[in-house]
Design a protein around this motif. Structure first.
Motif, PDB file in Angstrom:
ATOM      1  N   ILE A   1       0.940  -1.095  -0.100  1.00  0.00           N
ATOM      2  CA  ILE A   1      -0.031  -0.007   0.133  1.00  0.00           C
ATOM      3  C   ILE A   1       0.705   1.130   0.004  1.00  0.00           C
ATOM      4  N   VAL A   2       0.543   2.181  -0.639  1.00  0.00           N
ATOM      5  CA  VAL A   2       0.974   3.684  -0.947  1.00  0.00           C
ATOM      6  C   VAL A   2      -0.052   4.496  -0.608  1.00  0.00           C
ATOM      7  N   ASP A   3       0.437   5.471  -0.112  1.00  0.00           N
ATOM      8  CA  ASP A   3      -0.417   6.961   0.023  1.00  0.00           C
ATOM      9  C   ASP A   3       0.254   7.976  -0.935  1.00  0.00           C
ATOM     10  N   SER A   4      -0.331   8.983  -0.981  1.00  0.00           N
ATOM     11  CA  SER A   4       0.144  10.190  -1.658  1.00  0.00           C
ATOM     12  C   SER A   4       1.456  10.596  -1.011  1.00  0.00           C
TER      13      SER A   4
ATOM     14  N   ARG B   1       4.304  -3.564  -7.471  1.00  0.00           N
ATOM     15  CA  ARG B   1       3.065  -4.517  -7.637  1.00  0.00           C
ATOM     16  C   ARG B   1       2.073  -3.774  -8.403  1.00  0.00           C
ATOM     17  N   PRO B   2       1.312  -4.348  -9.360  1.00  0.00           N
ATOM     18  CA  PRO B   2       0.147  -3.622 -10.046  1.00  0.00           C
ATOM     19  C   PRO B   2      -0.577  -2.762  -9.286  1.00  0.00           C
ATOM     20  N   ALA B   3      -1.015  -3.275  -7.981  1.00  0.00           N
ATOM     21  CA  ALA B   3      -1.950  -2.581  -7.104  1.00  0.00           C
ATOM     22  C   ALA B   3      -1.244  -1.092  -6.785  1.00  0.00           C
ATOM     23  N   VAL B   4      -0.084  -1.300  -6.364  1.00  0.00           N
ATOM     24  CA  VAL B   4       0.726  -0.145  -6.031  1.00  0.00           C
ATOM     25  C   VAL B   4       0.582   1.060  -7.329  1.00  0.00           C
ATOM     26  N   ALA B   5       0.808   0.550  -8.443  1.00  0.00           N
ATOM     27  CA  ALA B   5       1.085   1.209  -9.605  1.00  0.00           C
ATOM     28  C   ALA B   5      -0.474   1.824  -9.826  1.00  0.00           C
ATOM     29  N   ILE B   6      -1.353   0.998  -9.660  1.00  0.00           N
ATOM     30  CA  ILE B   6      -2.766   1.560  -9.967  1.00  0.00           C
ATOM     31  C   ILE B   6      -3.064   2.840  -9.016  1.00  0.00           C
ATOM     32  N   THR B   7      -2.761   2.489  -7.593  1.00  0.00           N
ATOM     33  CA  THR B   7      -2.765   3.352  -6.732  1.00  0.00           C
ATOM     34  C   THR B   7      -2.431   4.747  -7.054  1.00  0.00           C
ATOM     35  N   LEU B   8      -0.813   4.767  -7.246  1.00  0.00           N
ATOM     36  CA  LEU B   8      -0.504   6.059  -7.988  1.00  0.00           C
ATOM     37  C   LEU B   8      -1.107   6.700  -9.040  1.00  0.00           C
TER      38      LEU B   8
ATOM     39  N   GLU C   1      -4.119   6.536  -9.663  1.00  0.00           N
ATOM     40  CA  GLU C   1      -5.517   7.015  -9.315  1.00  0.00           C
ATOM     41  C   GLU C   1      -5.310   8.136  -8.414  1.00  0.00           C
ATOM     42  N   LEU C   2      -4.322   8.224  -7.529  1.00  0.00           N
ATOM     43  CA  LEU C   2      -4.030   9.419  -6.719  1.00  0.00           C
ATOM     44  C   LEU C   2      -3.470  10.712  -7.759  1.00  0.00           C
ATOM     45  N   GLY C   3      -3.008  10.537  -9.165  1.00  0.00           N
ATOM     46  CA  GLY C   3      -2.784  11.427  -9.816  1.00  0.00           C
ATOM     47  C   GLY C   3      -1.218  11.638  -9.573  1.00  0.00           C
ATOM     48  N   LEU C   4      -0.504  10.886  -9.030  1.00  0.00           N
ATOM     49  CA  LEU C   4       1.081  11.111  -8.789  1.00  0.00           C
ATOM     50  C   LEU C   4       1.653  10.359  -9.819  1.00  0.00           C
ATOM     51  N   THR C   5       2.689  11.095 -10.222  1.00  0.00           N
ATOM     52  CA  THR C   5       3.654  10.637 -11.175  1.00  0.00           C
ATOM     53  C   THR C   5       5.115  10.454 -10.421  1.00  0.00           C
ATOM     54  N   LEU C   6       6.076   9.791 -10.864  1.00  0.00           N
ATOM     55  CA  LEU C   6       7.368   9.589 -10.113  1.00  0.00           C
ATOM     56  C   LEU C   6       8.603  10.323 -10.792  1.00  0.00           C
TER      57      LEU C   6
END
Length: 122
Positions: free
Chosen positions: A54-57, A83-90, A92-97
């Motif tokens: 899990i990651v948050d913003s 993980r795919p779920a982490v990528a999807i969360t990022l 969805e949060l509108g975050l880029t790396l």
């Protein structure tokens, strides 16, 4: 608070995150990596997040901040094992790396850093 271990492999630092990240853990990791890059002269950093569920913003932004800090010390950063779920969360949060490179696994991450090292002017 348990610190995330940072291993030195040649001129690369490897931080393998094996715990659920709290804000203070990521802040400590950023500080520890900056100190290790300075002390060792490393030219690459790999953040292995394969165990992160899990990651948050805040944590997502801190991955980009760690990469920016590393660049100030002349080191490239590659995030591996997302993980795919982490990528999807990022997403969805509108975050880029930002300019953080990613790779599926450690081996591919090391190959990216080796290629970047070959292209760097000497």
């Amino acid at each position: 608070m348990e610190r995330i271990p940072i291993l030195k492999i040649g001129d690369v630092l490897l931080a393998s995150i094996q715990v659920d990240l709290q804000d203070r853990d990521v802040l400590a990791l950023q500080e520890d990596l900056a100190e290790k890059i300075t002390a060792t002269g490393a030219h690459g950093v790999i953040l292995d997040i394969s165990a992160v569920d899990i990651v948050d913003s805040f944590i997502g932004r801190m991955f980009a901040t760690i990469a920016s800090t590393s660049r100030l010390f002349d080191a490239h950063t590659v995030v591996v094992g997302m993980r795919p779920a982490v990528a999807i969360t990022l997403v969805e949060l509108g975050l880029t790396l930002g300019e953080v490179r990613t790779a599926l696994d450690l081996e591919k991450g090391l190959a990216i850093l080796a290629e970047l090292g070959e292209r760097a002017p000497r």
